[in-house]
Design a protein around this motif. Structure first.
Motif, PDB file in Angstrom:
ATOM      1  N   SER A  13      39.134  35.797  46.065  1.00 53.77           N
ATOM      2  CA  SER A  13      39.511  34.461  45.807  1.00 53.77           C
ATOM      3  C   SER A  13      38.963  34.235  44.460  1.00 53.77           C
ATOM      4  O   SER A  13      37.605  34.381  44.156  1.00 53.77           O
ATOM      5  CB  SER A  13      39.096  33.350  46.668  1.00 53.77           C
ATOM      6  N   VAL A  14      39.932  33.928  43.713  1.00 53.36           N
ATOM      7  CA  VAL A  14      39.575  33.615  42.118  1.00 53.36           C
ATOM      8  C   VAL A  14      39.701  31.937  41.960  1.00 53.36           C
ATOM      9  O   VAL A  14      40.919  31.615  42.135  1.00 53.36           O
ATOM     10  CB  VAL A  14      40.384  34.246  41.151  1.00 53.36           C
ATOM     11  N   PHE A  15      38.860  31.345  41.367  1.00 56.71           N
ATOM     12  CA  PHE A  15      38.815  29.909  41.313  1.00 56.71           C
ATOM     13  C   PHE A  15      39.232  29.487  39.653  1.00 56.71           C
ATOM     14  O   PHE A  15      39.585  30.394  39.036  1.00 56.71           O
ATOM     15  CB  PHE A  15      37.369  29.219  41.587  1.00 56.71           C
ATOM     16  N   LYS A  16      39.447  28.119  39.639  1.00 59.36           N
ATOM     17  CA  LYS A  16      39.780  27.643  38.412  1.00 59.36           C
ATOM     18  C   LYS A  16      39.205  28.274  37.180  1.00 59.36           C
ATOM     19  O   LYS A  16      37.928  28.250  36.830  1.00 59.36           O
ATOM     20  CB  LYS A  16      40.075  26.154  38.389  1.00 59.36           C
ATOM     21  N   GLU A  17      39.820  28.678  36.147  1.00 59.61           N
ATOM     22  CA  GLU A  17      39.212  28.955  34.770  1.00 59.61           C
ATOM     23  C   GLU A  17      38.831  27.903  33.968  1.00 59.61           C
ATOM     24  O   GLU A  17      39.088  26.864  34.252  1.00 59.61           O
ATOM     25  CB  GLU A  17      40.238  29.582  33.849  1.00 59.61           C
ATOM     26  N   GLN A  18      37.551  28.384  33.215  1.00 59.98           N
ATOM     27  CA  GLN A  18      36.751  27.382  32.304  1.00 59.98           C
ATOM     28  C   GLN A  18      36.573  28.179  31.087  1.00 59.98           C
ATOM     29  O   GLN A  18      36.255  29.343  30.936  1.00 59.98           O
ATOM     30  CB  GLN A  18      35.388  26.953  33.034  1.00 59.98           C
ATOM     31  N   ARG A  19      36.971  27.420  30.029  1.00 59.71           N
ATOM     32  CA  ARG A  19      37.074  28.008  28.673  1.00 59.71           C
ATOM     33  C   ARG A  19      35.431  27.982  28.282  1.00 59.71           C
ATOM     34  O   ARG A  19      34.676  27.063  28.683  1.00 59.71           O
ATOM     35  CB  ARG A  19      37.733  27.160  27.660  1.00 59.71           C
ATOM     36  N   ILE A  20      35.212  29.066  27.563  1.00 56.97           N
ATOM     37  CA  ILE A  20      33.741  29.290  26.944  1.00 56.97           C
ATOM     38  C   ILE A  20      33.597  28.567  25.710  1.00 56.97           C
ATOM     39  O   ILE A  20      34.004  29.200  24.679  1.00 56.97           O
ATOM     40  CB  ILE A  20      33.296  30.559  27.037  1.00 56.97           C
ATOM     41  N   GLY A  21      33.042  27.389  25.765  1.00 57.19           N
ATOM     42  CA  GLY A  21      33.047  26.744  24.361  1.00 57.19           C
ATOM     43  C   GLY A  21      34.383  26.590  23.606  1.00 57.19           C
ATOM     44  O   GLY A  21      35.438  26.088  24.384  1.00 57.19           O
ATOM     45  N   SER A  22      34.435  26.758  22.331  1.00 55.20           N
ATOM     46  CA  SER A  22      35.826  26.776  21.646  1.00 55.20           C
ATOM     47  C   SER A  22      36.415  28.100  21.602  1.00 55.20           C
ATOM     48  O   SER A  22      37.245  28.338  20.495  1.00 55.20           O
ATOM     49  CB  SER A  22      35.318  25.961  20.260  1.00 55.20           C
ATOM     50  N   SER A  23      35.817  29.014  22.181  1.00 55.21           N
ATOM     51  CA  SER A  23      36.304  30.260  22.114  1.00 55.21           C
ATOM     52  C   SER A  23      37.553  30.613  22.925  1.00 55.21           C
ATOM     53  O   SER A  23      38.082  29.817  23.354  1.00 55.21           O
ATOM     54  CB  SER A  23      35.254  31.356  22.360  1.00 55.21           C
ATOM     55  N   ARG A  24      37.895  31.871  22.752  1.00 56.28           N
ATOM     56  CA  ARG A  24      39.167  32.344  23.339  1.00 56.28           C
ATOM     57  C   ARG A  24      38.962  32.864  24.604  1.00 56.28           C
ATOM     58  O   ARG A  24      39.766  33.358  25.365  1.00 56.28           O
ATOM     59  CB  ARG A  24      40.418  33.227  22.391  1.00 56.28           C
ATOM     60  N   GLY A 127      27.772  55.884  44.412  1.00 59.47           N
ATOM     61  CA  GLY A 127      28.782  54.716  43.935  1.00 59.47           C
ATOM     62  C   GLY A 127      30.020  55.064  44.637  1.00 59.47           C
ATOM     63  O   GLY A 127      30.441  56.281  45.045  1.00 59.47           O
ATOM     64  N   GLU A 128      30.812  54.053  44.526  1.00 64.21           N
ATOM     65  CA  GLU A 128      32.107  54.108  44.910  1.00 64.21           C
ATOM     66  C   GLU A 128      32.999  53.674  44.098  1.00 64.21           C
ATOM     67  O   GLU A 128      32.822  52.527  43.461  1.00 64.21           O
ATOM     68  CB  GLU A 128      32.300  53.083  46.486  1.00 64.21           C
ATOM     69  N   THR A 129      34.085  54.154  43.569  1.00 62.51           N
ATOM     70  CA  THR A 129      35.125  53.936  42.620  1.00 62.51           C
ATOM     71  C   THR A 129      36.412  53.990  43.145  1.00 62.51           C
ATOM     72  O   THR A 129      36.753  54.751  43.877  1.00 62.51           O
ATOM     73  CB  THR A 129      35.145  54.945  41.274  1.00 62.51           C
ATOM     74  N   MET A 130      37.229  52.889  42.833  1.00 64.03           N
ATOM     75  CA  MET A 130      38.484  52.893  43.772  1.00 64.03           C
ATOM     76  C   MET A 130      39.548  51.930  42.831  1.00 64.03           C
ATOM     77  O   MET A 130      39.259  51.279  42.008  1.00 64.03           O
ATOM     78  CB  MET A 130      38.217  51.844  44.838  1.00 64.03           C
ATOM     79  N   LEU A 131      40.657  52.402  43.389  1.00 63.23           N
ATOM     80  CA  LEU A 131      41.896  51.843  42.634  1.00 63.23           C
ATOM     81  C   LEU A 131      42.398  50.843  43.716  1.00 63.23           C
ATOM     82  O   LEU A 131      42.877  51.104  45.105  1.00 63.23           O
ATOM     83  CB  LEU A 131      42.717  52.763  42.384  1.00 63.23           C
ATOM     84  N   LEU A 132      42.546  49.453  43.397  1.00 64.34           N
ATOM     85  CA  LEU A 132      43.087  48.524  44.323  1.00 64.34           C
ATOM     86  C   LEU A 132      44.437  47.720  43.801  1.00 64.34           C
ATOM     87  O   LEU A 132      44.445  47.805  42.633  1.00 64.34           O
ATOM     88  CB  LEU A 132      41.802  47.138  44.378  1.00 64.34           C
ATOM     89  N   VAL A 133      45.038  47.750  44.708  1.00 63.97           N
ATOM     90  CA  VAL A 133      46.455  47.160  44.397  1.00 63.97           C
ATOM     91  C   VAL A 133      46.600  45.648  45.100  1.00 63.97           C
ATOM     92  O   VAL A 133      46.157  45.939  46.600  1.00 63.97           O
ATOM     93  CB  VAL A 133      47.784  47.944  44.712  1.00 63.97           C
ATOM     94  N   GLY A 134      46.794  44.721  44.773  1.00 65.89           N
ATOM     95  CA  GLY A 134      46.923  43.383  45.428  1.00 65.89           C
ATOM     96  C   GLY A 134      48.127  42.651  45.321  1.00 65.89           C
ATOM     97  O   GLY A 134      48.784  42.803  44.481  1.00 65.89           O
ATOM     98  N   VAL A 135      48.063  41.676  46.332  1.00 66.37           N
ATOM     99  CA  VAL A 135      49.323  40.703  46.596  1.00 66.37           C
ATOM    100  C   VAL A 135      48.671  39.456  46.412  1.00 66.37           C
ATOM    101  O   VAL A 135      47.566  39.138  47.056  1.00 66.37           O
ATOM    102  CB  VAL A 135      49.829  40.841  47.949  1.00 66.37           C
ATOM    103  N   ALA A 136      49.081  38.428  45.482  1.00 60.10           N
ATOM    104  CA  ALA A 136      48.364  37.251  45.256  1.00 60.10           C
ATOM    105  C   ALA A 136      49.144  36.003  45.910  1.00 60.10           C
ATOM    106  O   ALA A 136      50.270  36.000  46.048  1.00 60.10           O
ATOM    107  CB  ALA A 136      48.223  36.918  43.754  1.00 60.10           C
ATOM    108  N   PHE A 137      48.415  35.252  46.476  1.00 58.33           N
ATOM    109  CA  PHE A 137      48.995  33.920  46.986  1.00 58.33           C
ATOM    110  C   PHE A 137      48.402  32.578  46.394  1.00 58.33           C
ATOM    111  O   PHE A 137      47.183  32.684  46.162  1.00 58.33           O
ATOM    112  CB  PHE A 137      48.286  33.813  48.703  1.00 58.33           C
ATOM    113  N   GLY A 138      49.102  31.872  46.132  1.00 58.81           N
ATOM    114  CA  GLY A 138      48.679  30.590  45.377  1.00 58.81           C
ATOM    115  C   GLY A 138      48.429  29.622  46.564  1.00 58.81           C
ATOM    116  O   GLY A 138      49.307  29.071  47.247  1.00 58.81           O
ATOM    117  N   LEU A 139      47.134  29.092  46.758  1.00 57.41           N
ATOM    118  CA  LEU A 139      46.763  28.192  47.868  1.00 57.41           C
ATOM    119  C   LEU A 139      46.405  27.070  47.159  1.00 57.41           C
ATOM    120  O   LEU A 139      45.775  26.941  46.061  1.00 57.41           O
ATOM    121  CB  LEU A 139      45.648  28.952  48.565  1.00 57.41           C
TER     122      LEU A 139
END
Length: 139
Positions: A13-24, A127-139
């Protein structure tokens, strides 16, 4: 781990983005629940840490983006998460690990390369290195 593949499943789950100061740059809180199946690697069967056990894990951290909304590279991201997990294996030998992820997040799909290890704070540290393929749902 060491070219021995296995199944892995993650819910993220990825939550709402926040800008870092006035940067891009922007950041988003990011949490993951995951499972990595064990594997039978004969050379480790008598070691203290084997490869047979499956691992359940929980992680929380940040996802970083660069650029403005219309930029083609805006969908690329880097993520970093401290990880707690439920076992000890040759690949993940301590109770804590770190996950680094580079990926692309589209509207409904994502592609990620993720590496989880303890940064050589405890041996073994394969360590574990993996390739992940995902499906996104907008909740």
């Amino acid at each position: 781990m060491d070219s021995h593949s296995t199944a892995a499943v993650f819910v993220e789950s990825v939550f709402k983005e926040q800008r870092i100061g006035s940067s891009r740059f922007t950041w988003s809180p990011d949490v993951s629940l995951g499972w990595i199946d064990g594997r039978a690697v004969r050379r480790f069967r008598h070691d203290r840490y084997t490869t047979k056990g499956s691992i359940g894990l929980i992680a929380g951290g940040v996802r970083l983006h660069y650029g403005d909304a219309g930029d083609w590279y805006r969908r690329l991201f880097f993520g970093f998460q401290p990880v707690l997990h439920s076992g000890r294996t040759q690949a993940l030998s301590s109770a804590y690990e770190f996950a680094s992820t580079i990926g692309w997040q589209g509207e409904h799909f994502s592609f990620q390369i993720r590496h989880i290890s303890n940064g050589s704070l405890h041996e073994p540290n394969r360590g574990e290195t993996m390739l992940l393929v995902g499906v996104a749902f907008g909740l």
